[in-house]
Design an enzyme around this catalytic site. Structure first.
Site, PDB file in Angstrom:
ATOM      1  N   TYR A   5       0.880  -1.182   0.000  1.00 62.49           N
ATOM      2  CA  TYR A   5       0.000   0.000   0.000  1.00 62.49           C
ATOM      3  C   TYR A   5       0.909   1.221   0.000  1.00 62.49           C
ATOM      4  O   TYR A   5       1.540   1.553   0.996  1.00 62.49           O
ATOM      5  CB  TYR A   5      -0.888  -0.027   1.257  1.00 62.49           C
ATOM      6  CG  TYR A   5      -1.804   1.178   1.373  1.00 62.49           C
ATOM      7  CD1 TYR A   5      -2.763   1.449   0.399  1.00 62.49           C
ATOM      8  CD2 TYR A   5      -1.710   2.051   2.461  1.00 62.49           C
ATOM      9  CE1 TYR A   5      -3.599   2.551   0.504  1.00 62.49           C
ATOM     10  CE2 TYR A   5      -2.541   3.161   2.572  1.00 62.49           C
ATOM     11  CZ  TYR A   5      -3.487   3.398   1.585  1.00 62.49           C
ATOM     12  OH  TYR A   5      -4.316   4.498   1.676  1.00 62.49           O
ATOM     13  N   GLU A  41     -34.720  14.144 -10.705  1.00 59.80           N
ATOM     14  CA  GLU A  41     -33.596  15.085 -10.734  1.00 59.80           C
ATOM     15  C   GLU A  41     -33.754  16.106 -11.859  1.00 59.80           C
ATOM     16  O   GLU A  41     -33.525  17.292 -11.668  1.00 59.80           O
ATOM     17  CB  GLU A  41     -32.268  14.341 -10.923  1.00 59.80           C
ATOM     18  CG  GLU A  41     -31.739  13.712  -9.659  1.00 59.80           C
ATOM     19  CD  GLU A  41     -31.639  14.696  -8.513  1.00 59.80           C
ATOM     20  OE1 GLU A  41     -31.356  15.888  -8.741  1.00 59.80           O
ATOM     21  OE2 GLU A  41     -31.885  14.279  -7.371  1.00 59.80           O
ATOM     22  N   ALA A  99     -21.548  21.443  -9.988  1.00 59.45           N
ATOM     23  CA  ALA A  99     -21.570  22.644 -10.827  1.00 59.45           C
ATOM     24  C   ALA A  99     -23.027  23.002 -11.030  1.00 59.45           C
ATOM     25  O   ALA A  99     -23.856  22.132 -11.215  1.00 59.45           O
ATOM     26  CB  ALA A  99     -20.919  22.355 -12.178  1.00 59.45           C
ATOM     27  N   HIS A 115     -28.455  19.651  -5.492  1.00 62.29           N
ATOM     28  CA  HIS A 115     -27.508  20.751  -5.297  1.00 62.29           C
ATOM     29  C   HIS A 115     -26.281  20.652  -6.176  1.00 62.29           C
ATOM     30  O   HIS A 115     -25.174  20.494  -5.697  1.00 62.29           O
ATOM     31  CB  HIS A 115     -27.097  20.882  -3.833  1.00 62.29           C
ATOM     32  CG  HIS A 115     -28.241  21.373  -3.066  1.00 62.29           C
ATOM     33  ND1 HIS A 115     -28.633  22.672  -3.107  1.00 62.29           N
ATOM     34  CD2 HIS A 115     -29.183  20.716  -2.376  1.00 62.29           C
ATOM     35  CE1 HIS A 115     -29.752  22.793  -2.425  1.00 62.29           C
ATOM     36  NE2 HIS A 115     -30.100  21.615  -1.980  1.00 62.29           N
ATOM     37  N   VAL A 117     -25.318  18.335  -8.219  1.00 62.43           N
ATOM     38  CA  VAL A 117     -24.841  17.059  -8.753  1.00 62.43           C
ATOM     39  C   VAL A 117     -25.957  16.372  -9.536  1.00 62.43           C
ATOM     40  O   VAL A 117     -25.762  15.346 -10.132  1.00 62.43           O
ATOM     41  CB  VAL A 117     -24.274  16.087  -7.669  1.00 62.43           C
ATOM     42  CG1 VAL A 117     -23.079  16.686  -6.987  1.00 62.43           C
ATOM     43  CG2 VAL A 117     -25.316  15.697  -6.663  1.00 62.43           C
ATOM     44  N   VAL A 119     -28.248  16.867 -12.479  1.00 63.68           N
ATOM     45  CA  VAL A 119     -28.379  16.490 -13.888  1.00 63.68           C
ATOM     46  C   VAL A 119     -27.092  15.849 -14.412  1.00 63.68           C
ATOM     47  O   VAL A 119     -27.121  15.012 -15.311  1.00 63.68           O
ATOM     48  CB  VAL A 119     -28.873  17.691 -14.731  1.00 63.68           C
ATOM     49  CG1 VAL A 119     -27.788  18.689 -14.999  1.00 63.68           C
ATOM     50  CG2 VAL A 119     -29.525  17.218 -16.016  1.00 63.68           C
ATOM     51  N   SER A 120     -25.948  16.161 -13.805  1.00 60.54           N
ATOM     52  CA  SER A 120     -24.702  15.499 -14.235  1.00 60.54           C
ATOM     53  C   SER A 120     -24.720  14.022 -13.846  1.00 60.54           C
ATOM     54  O   SER A 120     -24.191  13.168 -14.556  1.00 60.54           O
ATOM     55  CB  SER A 120     -23.465  16.202 -13.652  1.00 60.54           C
ATOM     56  OG  SER A 120     -23.580  16.324 -12.263  1.00 60.54           O
ATOM     57  N   THR A 333     -30.031  11.203  -0.784  1.00 65.60           N
ATOM     58  CA  THR A 333     -31.345  11.246  -1.429  1.00 65.60           C
ATOM     59  C   THR A 333     -32.347  12.068  -0.636  1.00 65.60           C
ATOM     60  O   THR A 333     -33.534  12.078  -0.926  1.00 65.60           O
ATOM     61  CB  THR A 333     -31.902   9.827  -1.675  1.00 65.60           C
ATOM     62  OG1 THR A 333     -31.807   9.111  -0.459  1.00 65.60           O
ATOM     63  CG2 THR A 333     -31.137   9.108  -2.754  1.00 65.60           C
ATOM     64  N   LYS A 334     -31.854  12.743   0.427  1.00 67.32           N
ATOM     65  CA  LYS A 334     -32.608  13.786   1.096  1.00 67.32           C
ATOM     66  C   LYS A 334     -33.950  13.412   1.662  1.00 67.32           C
ATOM     67  O   LYS A 334     -34.940  13.978   1.261  1.00 67.32           O
ATOM     68  CB  LYS A 334     -32.902  14.888   0.108  1.00 67.32           C
ATOM     69  CG  LYS A 334     -31.769  15.297  -0.682  1.00 67.32           C
ATOM     70  CD  LYS A 334     -32.110  16.574  -1.275  1.00 67.32           C
ATOM     71  CE  LYS A 334     -30.969  17.155  -1.931  1.00 67.32           C
ATOM     72  NZ  LYS A 334     -31.225  17.539  -3.187  1.00 67.32           N
TER      73      LYS A 334
END
Length: 389
Positions: A5, A41, A99, A115, A117, A119-120, A333-334
């Protein structure tokens, strides 16, 4: 197995690779829930435009091949070149995690979605995604596969419309199912229409020719009426709203003749099914106000009993919806709201508005108190019977 490692053991995943590697971290799971989460989303981005006052219509289409299109009449994702990334802003939104226009509170005062993340993540988990933006009299178009662009942003025509259309097909190598359930999507879209008074949301399923249209001028008042439609309501819905410390709060309450409580809570349109501080504040405010009224109100002696929270909520249907600038959700997932300051804000709104309502509507107050007192007596009798046994 290699036991070494060292510095060469550290991997750096670029772009959207982490999403494809660990999709459940971003959308909960790769089953039915995760599949439908992709649609939510994309729709949430359009809802954010509606909350900012720029969108009045959202259409969702399920195509024959199980791909989905979401079209809105908002401002359209920006197409200009991004100042630091040096590519069109839409490309930044679709290919970079974290973004978006939701971090600075200038473009969006409140927003749902993941927030920045959202649609990406949908792009990363789709075998293809195409975006059309109707802006400045032109139609801008770009295509993607598994999160990577397959064409540059180009102009493909002229238009008088404005807004965004996102058409995507979930990646069948990632999801256990690619079959969208019309009823599940309808449920969520109807909910969003209730929470955004006057917004028109349509869904169309090309596989079965089913169509639905949701628009509710009454907002969450219509929502409690809808939930209670199979029961006998004890009174007309009560509706309270207010802004406290920058948090917008809306509450609709209606009691029915059953013994079950149904409380639905939302933060920025996200259904917080595990509750959170807005729910705690609501319950505390309700119990306290009902007890206060029962003690101070001119009620017959036999009606005054110590009413617990459970008694006060028997037969209650309520919708609590808040809009907050920086929501702290627990989990990606809030499902739970973690902003502790919200508890006191919701509680004080309920204390203030519900007390005034009960004072002004003694007949309704009497019905609610009578129901709670009956529940308290039944609970007391059950406890005594248990003690004797």
């Amino acid at each position: 197995m290699n036991d070494l490692y060292d510095e060469n053991s550290i991997d750096v995943l670029e772009g959207l690779e982490p999403v494809r590697l660990r999709p459940s971290m971003y959308i909960g799971n790769v089953d039915v829930e995760g599949l439908h989460h992709l649609v939510y989303e994309v729709v949430d981005n359009s809802i954010d435009e509606a909350m900012a006052g720029h969108c009045s219509k959202i259409n969702v289409l399920i195509h024959l091949d199980n791909s989905v299109s979401v079209i809105d009449d908002g401002r359209g994702i920006p197409v200009g070149i991004h100042h630091t990334e040096k590519v069109p802003a839409v490309e930044v939104v679709l290919t970079k995690l974290h973004a978006g226009g939701k971090f600075d509170n200038d473009s969006y005062k409140v927003s749902g979605g993941l927030h920045g993340v959202g649609v990406s993540v949908v792009n990363a988990l789709s075998q293809f995604l195409e975006v059309e933006i109707y802006s400045k009299g032109q139609i801008f178009y770009q295509t993607y596969e598994k999160g990577n662009k397959t064409s540059e942003l180009k102009i493909i025509g002229k238009t008088r419309k404005r807004g965004t259309k996102i058409h995507f097909q979930p990646d069948s190598t990632i999801f256990n199912t690619d079959n969208f359930n019309y009823a599940i999507l309808c449920r969520r879209l109807r909910q969003l229409a209730f929470l955004n008074k006057g917004l028109l949301i349509t869904i169309e399923d090309e596989r079965s020719d089913k169509k639905e249209e949701f628009r509710y001028k009454g907002g969450i008042i219509s929502y409690v009426e809808y939930i209670n439609k199979r029961h006998t309501a004890l009174h007309k819905p009560m509706f309270f709203e207010g802004v406290k410390s920058g948090v917008e709060i809306e509450v609709a309450i209606q009691y029915n003749d059953t013994y079950k409580e149904k409380i639905f809570t939302f933060a920025n349109n996200i259904n917080t099914i595990e509750g959170g501080f807005h729910l705690i504040g609501f319950k505390a405010g309700l119990t306290r106000t009902i007890n206060q009224y029962a003690t101070n109100g001119n009620l017959p002696k036999k009606m005054v009993a110590k009413i617990s929270g459970d008694d006060a909520r028997e037969g209650l249907t309520a919708v609590v919806s808040i809009r907050i600038m920086s929501p702290q959700f627990e989990g990606q997932t809030k499902t739970k709201l973690g902003n502790s300051e919200v508890k006191g804000l919701v509680e004080s709104l309920i204390n203030e508005k519900l007390s005034a309502f009960l004072e002004e509507n003694p007949a309704v107050a009497k019905k609610i108190i009578a129901k709670a007192v009956d529940a308290a007596r039944a609970r007391d009798a059950a406890r005594r019977a248990k003690d004797m046994a």
